[in-house]
Design a protein around this motif. Structure first.
Motif, PDB file in Angstrom:
ATOM      1  N   UNK A 267       0.872  -1.177   0.000  1.00  0.00           N
ATOM      2  CA  UNK A 267       0.000   0.000   0.000  1.00  0.00           C
ATOM      3  C   UNK A 267       0.900   1.215   0.000  1.00  0.00           C
TER       4      UNK A 267
ATOM      5  N   UNK B  12       2.024  16.383   2.918  1.00  0.00           N
ATOM      6  CA  UNK B  12       1.904  15.994   1.514  1.00  0.00           C
ATOM      7  C   UNK B  12       0.776  16.698   0.776  1.00  0.00           C
ATOM      8  N   UNK B  13      -0.251  17.204   1.501  1.00  0.00           N
ATOM      9  CA  UNK B  13      -1.360  17.842   0.795  1.00  0.00           C
ATOM     10  C   UNK B  13      -1.188  19.362   0.638  1.00  0.00           C
TER      11      UNK B  13
ATOM     12  N   UNK C 209      -5.878  11.228  -6.784  1.00  0.00           N
ATOM     13  CA  UNK C 209      -6.702  10.645  -5.722  1.00  0.00           C
ATOM     14  C   UNK C 209      -7.817  11.608  -5.315  1.00  0.00           C
ATOM     15  N   UNK C 210      -7.490  12.900  -5.205  1.00  0.00           N
ATOM     16  CA  UNK C 210      -8.482  13.905  -4.820  1.00  0.00           C
ATOM     17  C   UNK C 210      -8.395  15.089  -5.772  1.00  0.00           C
TER      18      UNK C 210
ATOM     19  N   UNK D 287      -7.301  16.844   2.004  1.00  0.00           N
ATOM     20  CA  UNK D 287      -6.985  15.430   1.765  1.00  0.00           C
ATOM     21  C   UNK D 287      -6.385  14.826   3.031  1.00  0.00           C
ATOM     22  N   UNK D 288      -7.230  14.265   3.856  1.00  0.00           N
ATOM     23  CA  UNK D 288      -6.854  13.828   5.200  1.00  0.00           C
ATOM     24  C   UNK D 288      -7.988  12.966   5.741  1.00  0.00           C
TER      25      UNK D 288
ATOM     26  N   UNK E  91      -6.701   7.382  10.277  1.00  0.00           N
ATOM     27  CA  UNK E  91      -6.044   7.359   8.975  1.00  0.00           C
ATOM     28  C   UNK E  91      -4.787   6.525   9.017  1.00  0.00           C
TER      29      UNK E  91
ATOM     30  N   UNK F 129      -2.174   8.209   3.087  1.00  0.00           N
ATOM     31  CA  UNK F 129      -2.865   8.645   1.875  1.00  0.00           C
ATOM     32  C   UNK F 129      -2.266   7.895   0.695  1.00  0.00           C
TER      33      UNK F 129
ATOM     34  N   UNK G 116      -6.849   0.879  -2.654  1.00  0.00           N
ATOM     35  CA  UNK G 116      -7.341   2.091  -2.012  1.00  0.00           C
ATOM     36  C   UNK G 116      -6.626   3.284  -2.597  1.00  0.00           C
ATOM     37  N   UNK G 117      -7.341   4.390  -2.681  1.00  0.00           N
ATOM     38  CA  UNK G 117      -6.793   5.612  -3.231  1.00  0.00           C
ATOM     39  C   UNK G 117      -7.164   6.757  -2.299  1.00  0.00           C
TER      40      UNK G 117
ATOM     41  N   UNK H 202      -7.135   9.212   1.123  1.00  0.00           N
ATOM     42  CA  UNK H 202      -7.070   8.914   2.551  1.00  0.00           C
ATOM     43  C   UNK H 202      -7.620   7.516   2.846  1.00  0.00           C
TER      44      UNK H 202
ATOM     45  N   UNK I 169     -10.016   0.254   4.753  1.00  0.00           N
ATOM     46  CA  UNK I 169      -8.938   0.001   3.801  1.00  0.00           C
ATOM     47  C   UNK I 169      -7.919  -1.001   4.357  1.00  0.00           C
TER      48      UNK I 169
ATOM     49  N   UNK J  26     -10.918   4.441  -7.988  1.00  0.00           N
ATOM     50  CA  UNK J  26     -11.858   5.530  -7.741  1.00  0.00           C
ATOM     51  C   UNK J  26     -11.070   6.805  -7.480  1.00  0.00           C
TER      52      UNK J  26
ATOM     53  N   UNK K 246     -11.658  10.806  -5.417  1.00  0.00           N
ATOM     54  CA  UNK K 246     -12.542  11.671  -4.644  1.00  0.00           C
ATOM     55  C   UNK K 246     -12.660  13.011  -5.350  1.00  0.00           C
TER      56      UNK K 246
ATOM     57  N   UNK L   1     -14.054  16.769  -4.781  1.00  0.00           N
ATOM     58  CA  UNK L   1     -14.496  17.672  -3.716  1.00  0.00           C
ATOM     59  C   UNK L   1     -14.911  19.005  -4.316  1.00  0.00           C
TER      60      UNK L   1
END
Lengths: 421, 421
Positions: A220, A255-256, A360-361, A371-372, A381, A384, A391-392, A394, A399, B403, B405, B407
């Motif tokens: 992951x 990271x975000x 991812x977002x 993104x959290x 969490x 991410x 999983x993508x 957060x 997950x 997938x 997200x 926002x």
């Protein structure tokens, strides 16, 4: 048998027991670990002091020493983290889908634990407790491998965790720390496909890339974030400014945070200079393409390398673009598929951006800082994810699970011609 | 630039276009490929004839030659497969979850394609068309690497596929065949983490293990099936017999066929001999533990190796056990987490088995042969996953998606203290 294999085998064995425990049994274990940490706080802090002293002697940077250091407050945070987990719903056992075939054979898709999770992580000893809590809540056994700089702290914490488990239905062997400081012990963990179900690396880009490269066990990946915000020609000046300032300065080391802002030329002509001045006032080191520089001479020149930098610092690069297409192409080339945003009042432009950008977002008129897992409302969490399998974005408790199909029949056999299998 | 990287880059580029196509546009492309195969059938069969001739000359086994051989009927099956895909729902764009935060920020979790799928596969040229159909239906670009024994067939098929795409909205560059016969070209595909999103190996255990070992790109592992059926003391004789005969003889060469039967001692004493005799009559080579042999002297002795054999043939091994616990332990040690069944009229025993056994599919009173995407009603199947990340068991179209997200805000910025990131 090597230390790693021996501990992985014990973890694997205990994962079968863990998988059938009730939520109450797992919560009791988390609570017992929390009490054990409170009871043995002095011992943990003493062990940590040894690591910190060793770190000072060996010239560890101030930032790394800060990550390594445990305090009463940080121990309290760990305990609080475990208590939060107890309150969260247990995903294991959830029936995700169920249907019945015409012949009466019933099929159920049920959430189950992953099995054994291998964590490979750097300095922060709090990961030892946080990850164990997440893993046990979801019925997984943990094989932990921290960095040697935190060896005393991690050994003490795992001792305290296992001590806590002694009075519970979760087997003590559900949590193991690999103590060998050899790099080869990591290598071995990454190839134990028969015993470890997933590897989660936590740490810097070098560690994560090494794990991705060397692991035959599924990984992951929680990757780097080179996040962009595109200010469209139809963006309101104040909104764009607020979002960029928030995305850069709220917490630049994560990271975000935004690293590059792409600005439509017509917006740039009207508003870019004042945005750059504001950022400079806030202490941001601003770099830009020649068109950015021509609007604000105090801006340093951005080199090609800037577009591929995750600054993780109060640095921000700017590029003026002529169109949405150019912005999307830049993000496609330089982004890390983490979090990407557009500011615009034009719905059509916004929807085109949200659809075309692969990340991812993707955001319309909001800061990338959301993104959290906690901001998403997951309550916990793991990290991410920047990969697309499993999983993508957060990752919360679900997950850390897989599923299995449970089929109930009454002597059902398969007839007729073969289809696929 | 190498052939592999060049084609992967073209595939990656086209995947951005593919991701935003409508279902109708993708269906039209599938239909156009089907028509192209019909139109160019002669060319494909001619190319295939070259491969078959080369195979005969180089002494390929009869089984491999059969897999390699294309016929009018097999081409028709490919076309039919594409037409089935057109009828199936398109998972891309599905909103999996959506919620709104208290502050009004809206979060949507939307299905998107994986991106670029790398397929590494052996002999059967039909995989070229089947996999491409599955990939394009879900908006993914395909980088195909078949075996050199099918080189002419695969080259012709990919030409015909790309020819079909020329008249459609799916870019021709969405499908590529790696033509290099070098093993290093596979190695290169497996490490193109910046361009390939997932690798799916299809073929024998050696190929799959090589891919799992060498790939730094995430892998969807479709593994071997050493499947067990446990006949409990409370199993009806006739039901147990029907299920075992079906699970072994319906199609012995596939992964969901049973390889080892575990029999509770009290059932064994009453019914095992007649089950063994029936299987012998049906042409099954029966092997057993000493207790099995003592009940039926015609049974060959099973060695330790038998418990770890995926026979894929009319061979079946038997072991007499004293309890559910012993059966579960045997499965835990020797199973491949594929499909495992119990036959019993005791509900409690059945539920204990279903819960304790860790496998993609667990069965009560039914043949393991149902582990199949078509039997599950998915309408299509990519393979049967034996790993726990991303997908487990039969994989249909949704398993070829990820997938993201999305926002949507109105100038939302993040305030307050940091939580995780």
């Amino acid at each position: 048998m090597s230390e790693v294999r021996e501990k992985a085998e014990l973890a694997k064995k205990s994962s079968a027991q863990l998988a059938v425990l009730t939520t109450e049994q797992k919560n009791e274990a988390l609570s017992s670990i929390a009490r054990s940490i409170e009871r043995h706080a002095d011992r943990v802090l003493e062990a940590n002091e040894q690591d910190v002293q060793k770190g000072i002697d060996s010239g560890l940077s101030k930032a790394l020493l800060d990550r390594l250091q445990l305090t009463d407050a940080r121990l309290k945070d760990m305990v609080k983290g475990l208590e939060t987990l107890i309150e969260l719903p247990d995903p294991v056992g959830e029936v995700l889908e169920s249907w019945e075939r015409d012949d009466g054979l019933k099929i159920e898709k049920v959430r189950v634990p992953l099995g054994v999770i291998g964590m490979v992580y750097e300095a922060r000893p709090n990961v030892t407790v946080d990850a164990t809590g997440l893993g046990l809540k979801t019925g997984n056994a943990m094989l932990l491998r921290g960095s040697s700089s935190a060896r005393h702290s991690n050994t003490a914490l795992v001792d305290v965790i296992r001590h806590g488990l002694e009075e519970t239905d979760v087997p003590v062997d559900a949590v193991h720390l690999v103590e060998s400081a050899e790099r080869s012990s990591v290598q071995e963990m990454l190839t134990l496909n028969d015993l470890v179900d997933v590897i989660i690396p936590r740490g810097g880009a070098a560690l994560i890339q090494r794990v991705v490269r060397e692991s035959s066990v599924p990984v992951l990946e929680t990757g780097a974030g080179i996040c962009h915000i595109y200010i469209d020609c139809d963006a309101r000046a104040e909104m764009a400014q607020d979002i960029v300032v928030n995305a850069k300065t709220d917490r630049p080391a994560v990271c975000n945070a935004v690293e590059t802002v792409l600005v439509h030329t017509s917006w740039a002509e009207r508003h870019l200079r004042s945005l750059l001045e504001l950022l400079r006032e806030r202490g941001v080191d601003v770099r830009g393409c020649p068109r950015t520089q021509s609007l604000a001479p105090f801006v340093k020149q951005a080199t090609e390398e800037d577009w591929d930098m995750e600054y993780l610092d109060m640095v921000l690069s700017f590029k003026v673009v002529d169109s949405l297409r150019e912005a999307v192409a830049h993000i496609h080339q330089h982004g890390t598929r983490h979090s990407e945003g557009i500011v615009t009042d034009n719905r059509e432009t916004a929807e085109a951006f949200l659809q075309q950008v692969d990340a991812a977002c993707v955001y319309h008129n909001a800061s990338t800082r959301f993104t959290d897992g906690f901001e998403f409302g997951f309550g916990a969490e793991i990290g991410i994810s920047t990969q697309k399998l499993h999983a993508r974005g957060p990752m919360g408790l679900p997950q850390l699970t897989s599923y299995k199909y449970v089929l109930r029949g009454d002597g059902h056999i398969r007839g007729g011609g073969p289809t696929s299998c």
